[in-house]
Design a protein around this motif. Structure first.
Motif, PDB file in Angstrom:
ATOM      1  N   ASN A 366       0.682  -0.901  -0.123  1.00  0.00           N
ATOM      2  CA  ASN A 366      -0.132   0.202   0.090  1.00  0.00           C
ATOM      3  C   ASN A 366       0.936   1.489  -0.179  1.00  0.00           C
ATOM      4  OD1 ASN A 366      -3.211   0.092   0.941  1.00  0.00           O
ATOM      5  ND2 ASN A 366      -2.333  -2.090   1.193  1.00  0.00           N
ATOM      6  N   PHE A 367       2.411   0.680  -0.013  1.00  0.00           N
ATOM      7  CA  PHE A 367       3.291   2.614  -0.252  1.00  0.00           C
ATOM      8  C   PHE A 367       3.841   1.957  -1.669  1.00  0.00           C
ATOM      9  CE2 PHE A 367       2.382   1.228   4.316  1.00  0.00           C
ATOM     10  CZ  PHE A 367       2.306   2.793   4.471  1.00  0.00           C
ATOM     11  N   PRO A 368       4.049   3.302  -2.292  1.00  0.00           N
ATOM     12  CA  PRO A 368       4.947   3.594  -3.448  1.00  0.00           C
ATOM     13  C   PRO A 368       6.456   3.156  -2.810  1.00  0.00           C
ATOM     14  CG  PRO A 368       4.982   5.512  -2.952  1.00  0.00           C
ATOM     15  CD  PRO A 368       3.955   5.023  -1.876  1.00  0.00           C
ATOM     16  N   LYS A 369       7.279   2.220  -3.977  1.00  0.00           N
ATOM     17  CA  LYS A 369       8.605   2.024  -3.485  1.00  0.00           C
ATOM     18  C   LYS A 369       9.037   3.082  -3.039  1.00  0.00           C
ATOM     19  CE  LYS A 369      12.487  -0.739  -6.232  1.00  0.00           C
ATOM     20  NZ  LYS A 369      13.115  -1.389  -7.044  1.00  0.00           N
ATOM     21  N   HIS A 370       9.131   4.569  -3.813  1.00  0.00           N
ATOM     22  CA  HIS A 370      10.238   5.050  -3.184  1.00  0.00           C
ATOM     23  C   HIS A 370       9.920   5.948  -1.666  1.00  0.00           C
ATOM     24  CE1 HIS A 370       7.073   7.793  -4.516  1.00  0.00           C
ATOM     25  NE2 HIS A 370       7.203   9.184  -3.289  1.00  0.00           N
ATOM     26  N   PHE A 426      -7.391  -0.920   4.674  1.00  0.00           N
ATOM     27  CA  PHE A 426      -6.147  -1.607   3.845  1.00  0.00           C
ATOM     28  C   PHE A 426      -7.295  -2.316   2.044  1.00  0.00           C
ATOM     29  CE2 PHE A 426      -3.027  -2.497   6.842  1.00  0.00           C
ATOM     30  CZ  PHE A 426      -2.138  -0.273   6.363  1.00  0.00           C
ATOM     31  N   GLU A 427      -6.399  -1.317   1.228  1.00  0.00           N
ATOM     32  CA  GLU A 427      -6.740  -1.477  -0.201  1.00  0.00           C
ATOM     33  C   GLU A 427      -6.264  -3.052  -0.193  1.00  0.00           C
ATOM     34  OE1 GLU A 427      -6.129  -0.660  -4.552  1.00  0.00           O
ATOM     35  OE2 GLU A 427      -5.359   1.183  -2.945  1.00  0.00           O
ATOM     36  N   GLU A 428      -6.767  -3.759  -0.617  1.00  0.00           N
ATOM     37  CA  GLU A 428      -6.362  -5.447  -1.109  1.00  0.00           C
ATOM     38  C   GLU A 428      -5.690  -4.955  -2.486  1.00  0.00           C
ATOM     39  OE1 GLU A 428      -6.048  -8.380  -1.475  1.00  0.00           O
ATOM     40  OE2 GLU A 428      -7.208  -8.496   0.096  1.00  0.00           O
ATOM     41  N   THR A 429      -4.501  -5.462  -2.438  1.00  0.00           N
ATOM     42  CA  THR A 429      -3.742  -5.706  -3.424  1.00  0.00           C
ATOM     43  C   THR A 429      -2.920  -6.650  -3.787  1.00  0.00           C
ATOM     44  OG1 THR A 429      -1.949  -5.873  -1.071  1.00  0.00           O
ATOM     45  CG2 THR A 429      -2.598  -2.814  -2.646  1.00  0.00           C
ATOM     46  N   GLY A 430      -3.287  -7.738  -3.202  1.00  0.00           N
ATOM     47  CA  GLY A 430      -2.565  -9.202  -4.051  1.00  0.00           C
ATOM     48  C   GLY A 430      -3.061  -9.490  -5.047  1.00  0.00           C
ATOM     49  N   ASN A 431      -3.965  -8.952  -6.148  1.00  0.00           N
ATOM     50  CA  ASN A 431      -4.109  -8.934  -7.250  1.00  0.00           C
ATOM     51  C   ASN A 431      -3.609  -7.692  -8.386  1.00  0.00           C
ATOM     52  OD1 ASN A 431      -6.172  -7.550  -7.102  1.00  0.00           O
ATOM     53  ND2 ASN A 431      -7.688  -8.395  -8.265  1.00  0.00           N
ATOM     54  N   LYS A 432      -2.607  -7.176  -8.013  1.00  0.00           N
ATOM     55  CA  LYS A 432      -2.379  -5.616  -8.671  1.00  0.00           C
ATOM     56  C   LYS A 432      -1.091  -5.980  -8.803  1.00  0.00           C
ATOM     57  CE  LYS A 432      -6.318  -2.339  -6.640  1.00  0.00           C
ATOM     58  NZ  LYS A 432      -6.046  -1.223  -6.125  1.00  0.00           N
ATOM     59  N   VAL A 433      -0.602  -4.441  -9.429  1.00  0.00           N
ATOM     60  CA  VAL A 433       0.769  -5.022  -9.949  1.00  0.00           C
ATOM     61  C   VAL A 433       1.629  -3.641  -9.614  1.00  0.00           C
ATOM     62  CG1 VAL A 433       2.797  -4.615 -12.029  1.00  0.00           C
ATOM     63  CG2 VAL A 433       0.889  -5.850 -12.427  1.00  0.00           C
ATOM     64  N   LEU A 434       2.182  -3.795  -8.488  1.00  0.00           N
ATOM     65  CA  LEU A 434       3.329  -2.756  -8.526  1.00  0.00           C
ATOM     66  C   LEU A 434       4.040  -1.916  -9.257  1.00  0.00           C
ATOM     67  CD1 LEU A 434       4.803  -4.208  -4.810  1.00  0.00           C
ATOM     68  CD2 LEU A 434       2.669  -3.388  -4.852  1.00  0.00           C
ATOM     69  N   ASP A 435       4.065  -0.455  -8.486  1.00  0.00           N
ATOM     70  CA  ASP A 435       5.121   0.694  -9.258  1.00  0.00           C
ATOM     71  C   ASP A 435       5.967  -0.039  -9.622  1.00  0.00           C
ATOM     72  OD1 ASP A 435       5.267   0.588  -6.649  1.00  0.00           O
ATOM     73  OD2 ASP A 435       6.212   2.721  -6.719  1.00  0.00           O
TER      74      ASP A 435
END
Length: 435
Positions: A366-370, A426-435
């Motif tokens: 739920n956070f971006p890489k940077h 939290f937003e569900e992120t299991g099916n999402k592509v990360l940045d």
């Protein structure tokens, strides 16, 4: 979560992509280093009673143990500072240099405890030295979590993020297993007088081996370029969302951290002081808890890659833990025997790992890489410092003040209930592509 974009330097642009083998080396280095660091930091709890006698002598053994647990909690005071400083360092300089620095600092702290003269030898300087070593370990541990978790999450394909991230918690279980197993082995191999005299120092001196081993593992790997900084400004339109997720991370970790330090680290002391079980056998309670964590976390993490992070695993696991905590402690206190304690702990740990392992992917996703390492390190450090590090002290204090051996169960129920509410937001992120 949207993908971040940035312009790569010529050096970064020309660098060939990492092979799966190189990524696996990075994951392995993160897991082993994390295991060794958590071993160094948490092995103190298995020898808290002996350390209390050696460095915090008191007429009342309960007071002596409370002082020892207070120093265990002191080690968490520096975690937020370490999380902020080393977490930001990991986001800006890269994961590898941050992980190498944390492992070196942790080894210095461990050696300081293992070699420290006792109160009988140098007086008040002895507990001061122990406190200073714990503060240094806390600073290092504060930065370890975010950098290691981000590394596990980012090194590999999207399809197995949950499995890889679950090794953050599994490696903590391995560290607890190593610590409790070593404590149990020493208890059987050495006499009580030998353990009290110098045997307790062995695990801390063994822990200093993390310096050469960990630094070798972490320096001889290739790392991707540091994360882009394009979205790090205060004008980032999603900054408010990241702050919200940071607070949710704190409360999500809070309850499970309390459960961790009570069930995996406090239970041997609880069995000895309040259930009347032999010290040699009581150490097996820690062995059972940590074994379940090591085995089940990767399984639940892999399931979350197919079933989702937040639902059903994380929520069901935490609800089940809340429901079963009171009956488990009731059975242990009314039928205090090693088989009963082990059976109750195994059931509780099955629920705990189900509710925790998938969350170790859900929260950083739920956070971006940077910003990932910095936000995760600081949130984890605050949650564990305020609640996990004080869990053993609070549990002992509650039992003393209320006269009830059930007090730790009620405390865990309240904390886990709060963490259940937080993780469900939290937003569900299991099916999402990360940045």
């Amino acid at each position: 979560m949207t993908a971040s974009t940035s312009t790569l330097s010529p050096h970064e642009a020309d660098a060939p992509p990492m092979t799966p083998g190189q990524q696996r080396k990075i994951v392995l280095a993160a897991v082993i280093g994390n295991l060794l660091e958590f071993f160094d930091f948490t092995v103190y709890s298995y020898f808290a009673l002996t350390i209390g006698h050696q460095f915090f002598p008191a007429d009342d053994p309960i007071t002596s143990s409370l002082l020892a647990f207070a120093v265990f909690a002191v080690g968490f005071v520096m975690r937020p500072l370490g999380g902020i400083v080393l977490g930001r360092y990991a986001d800006r300089a890269g994961r590898k240099p941050a992980l190498t620095l944390t492992i070196l600092l942790m080894a210095i702290g461990s050696a300081s405890i293992g070699l420290a003269p006792t109160y009988a030898q140098i007086g008040l300087a002895a507990p001061v030295l122990i406190v200073a070593a714990r503060l240094l370990q806390g600073f290092a541990q504060g930065g370890e979590f975010g950098a290691a978790t981000a590394t596990l999450l980012e090194m590999g394909g999207n399809a197995s993020r949950g499995f890889r991230a679950s090794w953050q918690l599994a490696s903590q279980g391995a560290a607890a297993l190593l610590g409790s197993g070593l404590a149990a082995s020493l208890g059987f191999l050495l006499s009580a007088d030998t353990m009290h005299s110098w045997g307790w120092r062995i695990p801390f001196l063994v822990g200093t081996l993390i310096a050469p081993v960990g630094i070798y593992l972490r320096r001889h790997i290739r790392e991707e370029p540091p994360a882009p900084k394009a979205l790090a400004s205060r004008d980032d339109p999603k900054r408010g969302l990241y702050v919200r997720n940071w607070f949710l991370t704190i409360f999500s970790i809070m309850g499970m951290s309390v459960a961790t330090y009570v069930m995996m680290y406090y239970m041997p002391t609880y069995c000895i002081q309040y259930l009347g079980l032999p010290s040699k056998m009581s150490m097996l309670a820690g062995v059972a808890s940590s074994t379940i964590s090591l085995v089940m976390c990767p399984i639940y993490g892999a399931w979350s890659d197919r079933m989702g992070r937040r639902k059903p695993l994380t929520i069901i696991g935490r609800v089940a833990l809340i429901v079963l905590l009171y009956p488990a402690f009731w059975i242990m206190t009314h039928y205090p025997s090693l088989p009963v304690v082990l059976a109750a702990l195994i059931v509780l740990m099955l629920c705990y790992t189900m509710g925790s392992a998938p969350a170790y992917a859900l929260m950083p996703e739920n956070f971006p890489k940077h910003l990932r390492a910095g936000y995760m390190s600081s949130a984890y450090a605050i949650a564990v410092s305020a609640f996990g590090g004080t869990a053993q002290l609070v549990a002992s204090w509650l039992i003393r003040e209320t006269g009830s051996k059930m007090a730790p169960a009620w405390y865990m129920i309240g904390c886990v209930a709060i963490s259940l509410i937080a993780v469900s937001m939290f937003e569900e992120t299991g099916n999402k592509v990360l940045d």
